[in-house]
Design an enzyme around this catalytic site. Structure first.
Site, PDB file in Angstrom:
ATOM      1  N   HIS A 249       0.875  -1.164   0.000  1.00  0.00           N
ATOM      2  CA  HIS A 249       0.000   0.000   0.000  1.00  0.00           C
ATOM      3  C   HIS A 249       0.911   1.213   0.000  1.00  0.00           C
ATOM      4  CE1 HIS A 249      -3.047   2.840   1.260  1.00  0.00           C
ATOM      5  NE2 HIS A 249      -3.958   1.923   1.007  1.00  0.00           N
ATOM      6  N   ARG A 269      -6.171  11.228   0.944  1.00  0.00           N
ATOM      7  CA  ARG A 269      -5.761  12.010  -0.220  1.00  0.00           C
ATOM      8  C   ARG A 269      -6.979  12.500  -0.999  1.00  0.00           C
ATOM      9  NH1 ARG A 269      -2.540   7.896  -2.957  1.00  0.00           N
ATOM     10  NH2 ARG A 269      -3.057   6.564  -1.189  1.00  0.00           N
TER      11      ARG A 269
END
Lengths: 621, 334, 274
Positions: A249, A269
């Site tokens: 990840h 994000r």
């Protein structure tokens, strides 16, 4: 001669996570005397960490869902490198396995009409993940654990002994499997608690030991994930496939240490979080590849406008695909613009008011507040790629889960092929159940056929010597913690998420050096619950598995799913036809190419020709 | 960046032990388990500690920190003063193995003694239908990560070892409550079992289990007290009793109590044939010297002999039985 | 179906515990809370005793305030006007037995067997245990399994009685709207009695027994939507049971003391109107 506790079982299951427990239940239901060996306490296995859910095409939320769609999604996710038969069985059988759990007492979240609720997840076309809040893994393991207890209660009613036909050996580590005349004859290990040795005589062994993440510096995996099953299988003469494919990840926490490896969800994000290097620069703008140039913003102003007005602005480059983001972070750190802990800064604190952050990202906020006292509304997070799941594993027969050695079976993360080059979220929990059951069933059938076996005394003695060696060297040997740290350093930096030819070659050399030093590892203290000793014994497993990963990663000159080569950034249809198979040649890992099984025509018919064209060579089409 | 902190860690095993002092570096944002790991890596490689996920999800790293039962991975160093000594000891209620590791088998034994989920008869897998509101209560209890901190803190067994045989502990009260509130569990005697087998009455609801639960399960308010109240429903409440008499229905459960179905006395009387000669009890197997064989090793079979005699074969022929099965009631019942 | 398994072996036979010489290693002020509870409950008991023995100053006739400790006043010895619709069914009492003692059994019993108060006094009076992870210092312990503590199970009966008591206190609060010169009036005492009645209800209805009766005992909430809603409301009160236990304890003292002071004419009631 050292004292060794001896047990005879029809089926021995190594690993007490989801797959192991499911296999044990099946073997016991088939009437076989079954042992479950667990490295930690019963019910603490790494399966508890799974949050999302278990994917099964039950069609409860969207009735258009069926196994064909699930199969298609799985193959796409794995970039067509999956063993098609495993993906097919998995898609077909997952719903029954989930429903079965309800008869064991599982309580999934419900739909309005009282069925099991299913949620959306990346890569799945329809809502498909059976779930219980964000603790599905815990529900799964607890349910299986309680089913085993209920079977023990039945045995108690019948025989007066809870452990008459199924017994859990807690905090017990297997260090050696025995193979005689090409077939499994037993397993040898020690109790962590007392350091006493224990021998299991058995003709059928199921490996369900999980993954290899502990070879990496930053990982979401627990200490158990030292690749024991992979290494044990290799040493018995079985083979591993797809070891180059690891799921990373891009944004895992790297600092503070208490949360190292824990995933930071992408929605940080998506909600406005930006990545900066230590110079304060929002570096993602420098890493937009040409193919994406048109869809992504070129200036910070434009990118910032996207959050409020996505229709008239282009996306910020922080939202590039995972591997691009990871590559960018990797490059920044290697260029010396990363933090001391080897990450970059993910800043949401300066972008949104604290109250907004708490409202939009409540679980993230609480996770960091509770575990590390990090206030993500006040300071940026330090993030870097974290190792999450290994797609590769023991090469098994799809229907029986049998490995190359007679009597050896594997299920769960330790087996390979099912997920191809990349695993879809939610497919791991259903994988455990489907193949755990099959492993238990076929191990029981094998035990029925073969009866019981016994390893030779000489082999057992050799295993004892190997296990005791680090203690004999005591302080004169190498410190296991230091070696472990170095191994993690090598794997994290050189065989991490983005790989290059030169670095991979260097890693192989350094792993070879490390292998020599691991032979000289020494620990002080006694055998009783001595974590140093335990680590020393785990090290050689981690090392051989790491070697497989490094060698396979060097060999595969393309990028696909969980394997990204900076020098070969494209997917290559020729490589799609190839599995890289690792086996052990003396002490060294041997790598061979092996053609992938060819998908049956009716399954191929599930895909559009244009889609297949992206993955397959012309002659295949 | 890091500061040196003073740690006292209990080291020893079942033969004894003591608190040992350490000066150890502590960095910002660390938890107690990190510091223990640093001790392992730098000063005491053989310091035993149980841990696993390090994210508060598996419940392995239970220990007592400054006297309070906590998870090592969920206790942040920032909750202590810079100058404060941090004392870490193993769980007190369970036998110690070494250092911070204790033998928690007590809990696994108690888990076995509690009857498992009883699936409803005639409902096939895939046909289970439950409403979200009905499963929510049980779901709260299924959050349990089995860290056994509640078991450790409960003074019933913490301060009174002798109660261990009669008392299952909070962890298994929530399990009993979970099953009793499970919409499809087929057993209806869980309250009675909780009282008679699990020792529910020992609990004096001082709520320490709830205080230490890292999953914030309301053990006392949502499981133990409701179970106590359900026992009261069955045994002590006048109004419920009256309501049941008047309306001839039971809102509590769908069926009356039948922990162990007993044949009706009258039927048993008329149906038994007491004149029948029962089987003669067998003598215990004796060794060559005419004495009881003490050691299992020398006996020709595993475990103790059958109380009915080892040569007795079951089922017995029906005509030898003193008991006669009552024929199903005809007519108006009673 | 499984049978109830017998015990495999003694659970305690596994080995000794860690030899830690300190009784507790807690470094916080764990003794503070039990101490405060001890003082708080002790003060209440002392006040209650004094008031119960006092046997006067419980009826402020002009304002129509009846002290909660003496409500309802059921004996022939009650002062004139203090008995209301329930009459005086109990004959003249000996002088050492006040009407308060008769009636206080009900709310007293309710609180004594209340799950929250049980926690509070087991900890602070009986030290069993004084605080979590602090030894309870008793040689043996059998909890509420046998006489006399098994009688804690009669909490249910007291709950039904407490509903009656709550109703009577509500009635008293309504009566307190009686004007000094007839008609409707309101003084500070009216307000205090009303607040007290509300807090008593909040405490009574948030009781764990009530929560069980109203819906907690159901297996299928989905089949009883109304009771499920009611259960949800009671659960909310129940979550604050501890706070209401203390608030109503103080409010009842305040209300009682205020009526006493007015009745004894130590102070004059502040009248908002009439």
């Amino acid at each position: 001669m050292t004292n060794i506790e001896r047990h005879t079982y029809d089926v021995v299951v190594i690993g007490a996570g989801g797959a192991g427990l499911r296999a044990a239940i099946e073997a016991r239901l088939a009437g076989k005397k079954t042992a479950i060996i667990s490295k930690s306490l019963f019910g603490k296995a790494h399966t508890v960490m799974a949050e999302g859910g278990a994917a099964a095409a039950m069609g409860n939320v969207n009735s258009k869902d069926n196994w064909q769609v699930h199969f298609r999604d799985t193959m796409r996710g794995g970039k067509f490198l999956n063993n098609f038969r495993m993906a097919e069985l998995h898609a077909k059988e997952a719903p029954s396995r989930i429903w079965e759990l309800e008869t064991y007492g599982a309580l999934f979240d419900r739909t309005k009409d009282g069925k099991i609720s299913q949620r959306n997840f990346g890569g799945h076309e329809y809502p498909r993940l059976a779930h219980v809040g964000d603790r599905t893994g815990l529900e799964l393991i607890r349910t299986l654990q309680q089913k085993i207890v209920s079977l023990q209660q039945e045995d108690f009613a019948e025989h007066g002994d809870y452990e008459a036909r199924i017994r859990v050996f807690q905090e017990c580590t297997i260090t050696e499997l025995f193979v005689e005349d090409g077939a499994v004859s037993g397993a040898f290990g020690y109790y962590r608690e007392s350091g006493d040795f224990v021998l299991f005589e058995s003709a059928a062994i199921v490996l369900a030991t999980g993954g290899v993440g502990k070879s990496y510096k930053v990982t979401s995996n627990s200490w158990e994930y030292t690749g024991d099953g992979h290494a044990l299988a290799l040493r018995t003469g079985a083979t591993l496939i797809n070891m180059e494919f690891l799921q990373f990840h891009p944004t895992g926490m790297v600092w503070p240490p208490s949360v190292k490896g824990i995933l930071v969800t992408e929605s940080v994000r998506g909600d406005g979080g930006v990545l900066r290097n230590t110079e304060g620069k929002r570096f993602m703008f420098d890493y937009v590849p040409d193919v994406f140039r048109k869809q992504y913003a070129e200036t910070e102003e434009e990118a910032d406008r996207w959050y409020s007005d996505p229709d008239n602005n282009r996306r910020p480059p922080e939202l590039l695909p995972r591997d691009e983001v990871a590559r960018a972070i990797n490059s920044e750190v290697k260029a010396g613009r990363g933090t001391k802990a080897g990450g970059v800064l993910l800043d949401i604190a300066s972008r949104l008011p604290a109250e907004q952050i708490r409202k939009r990202l409540p679980s993230m906020y609480h996770q960091f507040k509770e575990l590390a006292d990090v206030d993500i509304t006040a300071a940026p997070m330090e993030v870097g790629p974290t190792c999450h799941y290994v797609m590769g594993g023991i090469e098994v027969d799809a229907d029986t889960t049998a490995a190359a050695v007679a009597g050896l079976f594997a299920a769960g993360e330790v087996s390979g092929g099912m997920h191809g080059s990349n695993r879809l979220g939610g497919n791991s929990l259903s994988d455990l159940l489907v193949f755990g059951k099959r492993a238990g069933e076929h191990a029981a059938a094998h035990a029925e056929k073969i009866g019981r076996r016994k390893p030779s005394a000489a082999a057992v003695e050799a295993a004892v010597d190997t296990a005791l060696a680090p203690l004999a060297r005591a302080d004169a040997g190498e410190n296991p913690y230091t070696l472990h740290h170095e191994l993690q350093e090598i794997m994290g930096v050189l065989v991490g998420i983005i790989r290059r030819d030169g670095e991979l070659r260097e890693s192989i050399t350094r792993l070879a050096e490390l292998k020599e030093r691991v032979k000289k590892v020494g620990v002080s203290g006694g055998r009783k619950y001595n974590p140093g000793w335990h680590l020393a014994l785990d090290l050689r497993n981690m090392l051989v598995v790491s070697e497989c990963t490094a060698k396979a990663a060097l060999e595969r000159t393309e990028s696909r799913g969980g394997h990204t080569r900076e020098d070969f950034p494209k997917m290559d249809p020729k490589w799609r036809k190839v599995n890289l198979v690792c086996s052990l040649d003396g002490e060294d890992v041997r790598l061979e190419h092996q053609p992938l099984p060819v998908m049956r025509p009716e399954l191929q018919g599930l895909f559009e020709q244009t889609e297949l064209a992206k993955y397959m060579t012309d002659e295949e089409l | 960046m890091g500061t040196k902190r003073h740690f006292r860690v209990w080291r020893g095993d079942d033969t004894g032990g003591s608190l040992e002092d350490f000066q150890v570096e502590v960095n910002e944002g660390e938890v107690v388990l990190d510091v223990i790991h640093r001790l392992q890596a730098t000063q005491t490689p053989d310091l035993a500690v149980r841990w696993n996920c390090k994210a508060g999800k598996c419940g392995s790293c239970s220990m007592e920190i400054n006297g309070k039962p906590r998870l090592g991975c969920m206790t942040r160093m920032s909750t202590f003063n810079e100058t404060e000594t941090v004392t870490v000891t193993p769980l007190r209620t369970f036998p110690v193995i070494r250092d911070l590791v204790t033998n928690v088998n007590f809990n696994y034994q108690k888990a076995r003694e509690l009857p498992a989920f009883a699936p409803p008869a005639g409902v096939a897998p895939g046909e289970y239908r439950m409403q979200q509101v009905d499963v929510e209560r049980s779901q709260e209890f299924r959050k349990c990560i089995e860290c056994f901190l509640c078991q450790n803190v409960c003074h019933v067994i913490r301060d009174h070892e002798e109660n261990k045989h009669a008392f299952s502990g909070p962890r298994f009260f929530i399990r009993a409550a979970e099953l009793d509130m499970h919409p499809l569990d087929a057993r209806d005697d869980r309250k009675e079992l909780a009282q008679a087998e699990q020792g529910l009455g020992y609990c004096n609801i001082t709520k320490c289990c709830t205080e230490v639960c890292p999953e914030h399960i309301k053990i006392t308010d949502n499981a133990i007290i409701p179970m106590k109240e359900r026992v009261v429903d069955r045994r002590y409440d006048p109004v419920t009793w009256l309501g049941r008499k008047i309306f001839r229905r039971d809102q509590l459960d769908e069926q009356p109590v039948s922990a162990s179905p007993k044949p009706a006395a009258a039927a048993a009387d008329s149906g038994s044939n007491w004149h029948q000669e029962g089987p003669v009890p067998q003598e215990a197997p004796v060794g060559a010297d005419g004495k009881l064989v003490v050691a299992e090793l020398t006996l020709d079979r595993a475990a103790a002999g059958s109380p009915f005699g080892d040569d007795q074969v079951f089922p017995l022929p029906p005509e030898q039985l003193r008991y006669q099965h009552p024929s199903p009631p005809t007519g108006d019942g009673h | 179906m499984t049978t109830t398994p017998a015990r495999l072996r003694s659970a305690s036979g596994a080995g000794p515990r860690a030899a830690i010489s300190e009784k507790t290693l807690r470094t916080d002020r764990w003794w503070l809370q039990p101490l405060l509870v001890f003082l708080g409950l002790g003060a209440f008991v002392v006040y209650g005793l004094v008031r119960a023995i006092m046997n006067k100053y419980y009826w402020a006739s002009a304002e129509h305030y009846l002290a909660p400790f003496y409500s309802p006043c059921l004996t022939k010895s009650c002062v004139e006007g203090s008995s209301h619709f329930l009459g005086q069914p109990i004959p003249q009492l000996p002088s050492w037995l006040s009407p308060a003692m008769i009636i206080l059994v009900l709310p007293g019993g309710f609180r004594l067997t209340c799950y929250y108060y049980r926690k509070a006094y087991y900890r602070s009076f009986w030290l069993s245990p004084p605080a979590c992870a602090v030894p309870d210092g008793h040689k043996t312990y059998s909890g509420e399994t046998r006489f006399p503590l098994i009688f804690q199970n009669i909490h249910r009966y007291f709950f039904y009685a407490a509903i009656l008591v709550g109703s009577v206190l509500t009635y008293d609060a309504v009566l307190a709207w009686h004007g000094k010169d007839g008609g409707v009036g309101m003084g500070l005492g009216t307000l205090i009695l009303a607040v007290n009645a509300v807090l008593i209800w909040a405490y009574t209805l948030g009781c764990h027994s009530c929560r069980n009766i109203i819906g907690g005992r159901l297996k299928h909430f989905s089949k009883h939507p109304v009771r499920y809603r009611a259960w949800g409301l009671v659960s909310k009160l129940n979550a604050k049971h501890q706070q209401f236990a203390w608030a109503s304890l103080f409010s009842v003292i305040i209300a009682d003391a205020y009526v006493m002071a007015v009745s004894a004419e130590w102070i004059t009631d502040f009248r908002f109107f009439n």
